[in-house]
Structures are given as structure tokens and as C-alpha cells.
Design an enzyme around this catalytic site. Sequence first.
Site, PDB file in Angstrom:
ATOM      1  N   ASP A  94       0.869  -1.178   0.000  1.00 39.03           N
ATOM      2  CA  ASP A  94       0.000   0.000   0.000  1.00 39.03           C
ATOM      3  C   ASP A  94       0.907   1.230   0.000  1.00 39.03           C
ATOM      4  O   ASP A  94       2.125   1.113   0.047  1.00 39.03           O
ATOM      5  CB  ASP A  94      -0.950  -0.030   1.202  1.00 39.03           C
ATOM      6  CG  ASP A  94      -0.205   0.087   2.531  1.00 39.03           C
ATOM      7  OD1 ASP A  94       1.038   0.191   2.523  1.00 39.03           O
ATOM      8  OD2 ASP A  94      -0.872   0.066   3.568  1.00 39.03           O
ATOM      9  N   ASP A 266      -8.225  -7.390   0.578  1.00 31.45           N
ATOM     10  CA  ASP A 266      -7.215  -7.672   1.593  1.00 31.45           C
ATOM     11  C   ASP A 266      -7.807  -7.271   2.922  1.00 31.45           C
ATOM     12  O   ASP A 266      -8.640  -6.369   2.993  1.00 31.45           O
ATOM     13  CB  ASP A 266      -5.937  -6.851   1.362  1.00 31.45           C
ATOM     14  CG  ASP A 266      -6.094  -5.424   1.845  1.00 31.45           C
ATOM     15  OD1 ASP A 266      -6.717  -4.626   1.123  1.00 31.45           O
ATOM     16  OD2 ASP A 266      -5.631  -5.108   2.957  1.00 31.45           O
ATOM     17  N   CYS A 304     -12.878 -29.134   7.711  1.00 33.88           N
ATOM     18  CA  CYS A 304     -11.879 -28.137   7.288  1.00 33.88           C
ATOM     19  C   CYS A 304     -10.596 -28.851   6.891  1.00 33.88           C
ATOM     20  O   CYS A 304     -10.137 -29.757   7.590  1.00 33.88           O
ATOM     21  CB  CYS A 304     -11.607 -27.131   8.400  1.00 33.88           C
ATOM     22  SG  CYS A 304     -10.328 -25.924   7.965  1.00 33.88           S
ATOM     23  N   CYS A 306      -7.609 -27.473   6.654  1.00 31.58           N
ATOM     24  CA  CYS A 306      -6.387 -26.753   7.038  1.00 31.58           C
ATOM     25  C   CYS A 306      -5.482 -27.648   7.889  1.00 31.58           C
ATOM     26  O   CYS A 306      -5.928 -28.637   8.470  1.00 31.58           O
ATOM     27  CB  CYS A 306      -6.727 -25.453   7.779  1.00 31.58           C
ATOM     28  SG  CYS A 306      -6.980 -25.626   9.551  1.00 31.58           S
ATOM     29  N   CYS A 309      -6.813 -28.085  11.581  1.00 34.21           N
ATOM     30  CA  CYS A 309      -7.957 -28.988  11.772  1.00 34.21           C
ATOM     31  C   CYS A 309      -7.602 -30.435  11.417  1.00 34.21           C
ATOM     32  O   CYS A 309      -8.223 -31.369  11.915  1.00 34.21           O
ATOM     33  CB  CYS A 309      -9.150 -28.510  10.955  1.00 34.21           C
ATOM     34  SG  CYS A 309      -9.832 -26.965  11.595  1.00 34.21           S
ATOM     35  N   HIS A 335      -5.794 -21.610  10.492  1.00 32.42           N
ATOM     36  CA  HIS A 335      -7.187 -21.975  10.205  1.00 32.42           C
ATOM     37  C   HIS A 335      -7.927 -20.817   9.538  1.00 32.42           C
ATOM     38  O   HIS A 335      -8.589 -21.002   8.511  1.00 32.42           O
ATOM     39  CB  HIS A 335      -7.932 -22.409  11.469  1.00 32.42           C
ATOM     40  CG  HIS A 335      -9.398 -22.556  11.239  1.00 32.42           C
ATOM     41  ND1 HIS A 335      -9.966 -23.704  10.718  1.00 32.42           N
ATOM     42  CD2 HIS A 335     -10.424 -21.674  11.387  1.00 32.42           C
ATOM     43  CE1 HIS A 335     -11.270 -23.521  10.571  1.00 32.42           C
ATOM     44  NE2 HIS A 335     -11.573 -22.292  10.968  1.00 32.42           N
TER      45      HIS A 335
HETATM   46 ZN   LIG Z   1      -9.238 -25.512   9.941  1.00 31.26          ZN
END
Ligand SMILES: [Zn+2]
Length: 408
Positions: A94, A266, A304, A306, A309, A335
Site C-alpha cells: 500500500d 485484503d 476443514c 487446514c 484442523c 485456520h
Molecule cells: Zn481448519
Amino acid sequence: MTPFAYTLLQRDPHTGARAGHFSTPHGEIPMPAFGPVGTQGAVKAMSPEELEEAGASLILANTYHLYLRPGAALIARLGGLHTFMNWPHPILTDSGGFQVFSLEGLREVDEDGVTFRSHIDGSEHRFTPESVVATQEQLGADVIMCFDECAAPDNRAYSEAAMERTHRWAVRCHEAQTRSDQALFGIVQGGIYPELRAKSARFLVELDLPGYAIGGLSVGESKAEMHAMLELVAPLLPEDKPRYLMGVGSPEDLFEGVSRGIDMFDCVLPTRLARNGGLLTRQGRINLRNAQYAEQAGPIEEGCDCYTCQHYSAGYVRHLLKAREIFGLRLASIHNVRFMLRTMGEIRQSILDGTFAALREEFLSEYRIIPHAAREAERARYRSGTRSLKRPQVAGNGSLGGAIEDER
Ligand SMILES: [Zn+2]
């Protein structure tokens, strides 16, 4: 030949959504895209490898913070931002305008630029359109931003004056640019005033920049006002350039923005929330610190994909957060960032498949949105919590760096 090009792959038949990609010297950004924010040259608590695994194609860094510490010239000497932070993919910086203009009482604006005091040590600095472009050229991101003046949304006279100045500064930024391997985006301003927003979009489009951002939103106006501005501005921007909604947003904002033709977002929200125990799920935001998760043997969110998880129970992550263990901040951040990037990936795929409207309806019917009043109260708490931090402080107070970032 410019290394930057937006390729439109698919338009949604029912909304303004579109899928495509934007090519940069460090690779393609599939769009629509969400960029996690690495304020100080790192997405808080996450390594570049973890960001890659979470599916990030673009990350942001803040010019204001890096200019003050460690300094853009030093980063240039150490090989530029990509090398410095070991992120070989696209980066956006930015202009620093947002942070400088949030330094109420510590900055003075004139036609040529802004003089301000560092929130770290109180030292005096000056940003001009030319200096901001030079700083971003030293940092070396793929996408750089024009220096803009972000006005409070509720004052028409100031919004207009700030917009006019933003236009004059955009021309100066454009003229000051010397590198051809960075895409300089213009920023549409004009508060919540339709005629100002339209004027701003038309003016900037004339400059024929490689992309356009919509700034000055998500700063206290209602969601309805933000949506109205997007519906007005997006159609005025060129079809063959990316459209970037700065500092937005929440999961629901991704759907609302994409529906209105936005390609890039963002926000510090996923990482900031994570550090405070706020975890994102398809049903909405949960507070993992609550007692009800203490004995949850399953993951934070069933299904999930990720890293967190896949390997840890909600009860374990809750324990780490309660005990203020650094690993807990990492697991929670992983996560949330994965949640945002997976959601954006699903949005993009649905546009390509022609099922975006159905996905949007399904998501928004399941996802519990934080009411406007609660959101504003939360924002006010952050503001009051950070105000005292905006006074000049002695160097070494480690909590200051995130304060200004957290306002976005
Ligand atoms: Zn997760």
C-alpha cells in the site's frame, strides 16, 4: 511489453461476478483473490510455507511500517521485499496513506504531501507522492499503490477536497514511477457521495493505469452504503483491469464484493481475529476461548482441510490460546487464513462453473453475520485501545507496531 495483464475467463450470468487472472513478474494471481496482510513483512504468526499451503497467491505489506522500520533502502540492499521475506510470489504494497492519515493529531497535510510523526519514536517524516513511489520502488512489490488521502466518510466537503487532492497526487505518482516491472494502481475516493465516486473513477480511468482500487470504504459507513458505492464505481472501471477493494473484508464481504465486480480484497481480519480467539467457520465466527470448546475432541471446524484442523482438536487449540502459547496463535491464524482462501477458491470455481449465485445464497444463509452495531462497537474498542498508542513513544515498546494495522 508490460508484464501485467488481466485475463477475463468467465462472467457470472446473474451477478457482476467475474473470474480471471492477473499476470505479474512473480506469477499469476487467480482472481477474485484474497490477500492476507503481512504488515511488517510477515503475515503475523505464519511462515511463507504455511501461506503457500493455505493457498495464498498474493500477500500485502505496509509501506508505512517498512519505511519506518527497517527502512526501504535497507530492504533494497538485502535484495528487495521478495528476497527479504522469502516470498517468491506476488506482493502488493500500500502507499502508507491509510496509516499516515489515521495518525490524528500527529500529521499535517498540505498540497505537496504529509508531514507526520512516527508512532514508534515520535521522529518527524514526510511523505509526498514522489517519495511514496520511490519507497515502493525500493521495496519492489509487484503491485504498488498511488498515495491517496482517505477522508472520514461523513463529511462531504472534506471528501471532495481529499478526492481532488488524491487525483492530483495520482498524476504525480504516475509521473514519478521509474520501474516498469511494478503495476501502479490508482485509488478511487469520494466517501459515500455518488457524484464524487463517479467523478473519481472517471478521472483515474483517464490515466490508463494497470489496475484500480476503491479506497475509503469499510471505515464506519453502513454495509448498504458500501454496496451502493461498489455498484456505482465497479461498472465505471475498465473491464480489462483488476478492481481492488482495499481493506475489506469479512467472509460475507467477499461474496458481496465479488457479486458487484470486485477482483481483489485484503484484510487483517482473519489473522487479527485468530490472535483474539475468533475463529471463522461456515456458521459464522466462534470464540474458541469459550468454555464450551474446552473438551471438544474434534477439529475447530468439521471438514476443514487446514493443517490445524487436520492435526489438532479444538480443545487443544483453545488451551494454547488460553495459555498464551505462541503455537496457539499460529494454529488459529492458519485456520482463519485457510478459511478465507478456501472460501475465495470456492467463489472462483463457482463463477467458472456458473453456480456462483447458488453458492452465495447458500453461504449467506448459513453464515451468521455480526450485526452492524456490534461491528461498530468492536471497531470503537480497537480505536480507543489504539489511540493512546498513537502518541509518540520511546522505541522498544513491542506492542506498538500492530496498533495502526489493527485499525484497518
Ligand atoms: Zn481448519
